[in-house]
Design an enzyme around this catalytic site. Structure first.
Site, PDB file in Angstrom:
ATOM      1  CD  GLU A  15     -21.118  28.194  -3.892  1.00  7.98           C
ATOM      2  OE1 GLU A  15     -22.117  27.894  -3.227  1.00  7.98           O
ATOM      3  OE2 GLU A  15     -20.929  27.808  -5.062  1.00  7.98           O
ATOM      4  CE  LYS A  40     -24.516  31.148 -13.199  1.00  8.66           C
ATOM      5  NZ  LYS A  40     -24.219  31.962 -12.018  1.00  8.66           N
ATOM      6  N   GLY A 119     -25.112  36.942 -13.038  1.00  5.05           N
ATOM      7  CA  GLY A 119     -23.686  36.915 -13.335  1.00  5.05           C
ATOM      8  C   GLY A 119     -23.023  35.674 -12.775  1.00  5.05           C
ATOM      9  CB  VAL A 120     -20.245  33.781 -13.410  1.00  4.74           C
ATOM     10  CG1 VAL A 120     -19.367  34.706 -14.227  1.00  4.74           C
ATOM     11  CG2 VAL A 120     -19.443  32.603 -12.881  1.00  4.74           C
ATOM     12  N   GLY A 121     -20.005  34.459 -10.035  1.00  9.58           N
ATOM     13  CA  GLY A 121     -19.118  34.907  -8.969  1.00  9.58           C
ATOM     14  C   GLY A 121     -19.428  36.337  -8.547  1.00  9.58           C
ATOM     15  CG  HIS A 212     -29.473  30.029   7.186  1.00  8.79           C
ATOM     16  ND1 HIS A 212     -28.389  30.050   6.330  1.00  8.79           N
ATOM     17  CD2 HIS A 212     -29.584  28.751   7.612  1.00  8.79           C
ATOM     18  CE1 HIS A 212     -27.872  28.843   6.250  1.00  8.79           C
ATOM     19  NE2 HIS A 212     -28.571  28.042   7.015  1.00  8.79           N
ATOM     20  CG  LEU A 213     -34.926  30.799   3.345  1.00  3.68           C
ATOM     21  CD1 LEU A 213     -35.414  31.107   1.925  1.00  3.68           C
ATOM     22  CD2 LEU A 213     -36.090  30.835   4.322  1.00  3.68           C
TER      23      LEU A 213
END
Length: 239
Positions: A15, A40, A119-121, A212-213
């Site tokens: 995240e 992914k 990647g993941v995490g 920050h969008l």
């Protein structure tokens, strides 16, 4: 042998904007006239739409790509439970096989000029009892772009991630500062510290600072990335 470029995008945590930055990279590559595709390989958290399983991250990557890979090639492992991949896979009695992912990637690079693999995490998320996402990056043998979520603690997370990437013999092609916390104190000083450390220790440049969008926009994020510099690094690494 394919002459396509490819890179692996990892992050300091979950995240922290890997999908946003991966999508922005894809948009940037397309602007440079490249046929860009995304993978992914492992996505946890699938939902059904019109009888077909989807994943939000994978769909965002597809939206930013100019070449769409078949879903089973783009995401060989699409897991339903939004949990750590080894936990989600165990719930579905699925074994995450790195060789299958490598085979899908080998085919993907024949279909595009450049393939972005998200990647993941973070970099050391377990995939099986003995393998993690670092092993996946090694199996693919790709230059790595590190996404650093700018929030309290990010300096240590960035340096630990960079150290782990280097320890696996992989090239850190650069890093992206993503302003996930708009209220973070001293963001510029934190970015400067990470920039200095990663440049000195790994010759890894800062590729851009994503503000920050709200709403999130891969197109606007792409404006903040030094795509030509990254392409130069990737082409040099491929020689």
């Amino acid at each position: 042998m394919s002459t396509a470029l490819s890179l692996f995008v990892t992050g300091t945590d979950t995240e922290i904007g890997k999908t946003l930055v991966s999508s922005a990279l894809l948009r940037g590559f397309v602007r440079e006239g490249l046929q860009a595709a995304a993978m992914k390989p492992i996505a946890a958290g699938a939902f059904e739409l019109d009888g077909v399983l989807h994943n939000e991250d994978a769909d965002q990557l597809d939206a930013a790509s100019s070449v769409l890979l078949p879903p089973d090639m783009r995401t060989p492992y699409l897991l339903k439970e939004p949990a750590a991949p080894h936990i989600a896979a165990a719930l579905e009695n699925v074994v995450l096989d790195l060789e299958r992912i490598v085979a899908c990637h080998a085919e993907a690079v024949t279909r595009a000029d450049i393939v972005v693999v998200e990647g993941v995490g973070g970099f050391r998320v377990p995939l099986t009892a003995t393998q993690d996402t670092a092993d996946l990056a090694v199996a693919l043998n790709l230059p790595v772009v590190l996404v650093v979520g700018m929030r309290l603690g990010c300096i240590s997370h960035a340096l630990l991630s960079a150290e782990a990437i280097a320890a696996r013999g992989l090239t850190l092609a650069g890093w992206v500062a993503n302003r996930v916390d708009p209220d973070m104190t001293f963001p510029d000083e934190n970015i400067a510290s990470i920039r200095e450390h990663l440049a000195r220790a790994y010759d890894a440049p800062l590729l851009g600072i994503v503000p920050h969008l709200n709403p999130i926009s891969a197109e606007r994020a792409a404006d903040r990335l030094d795509i030509p510099r990254l392409l130069q690094t990737l082409r040099h690494a491929q020689r």
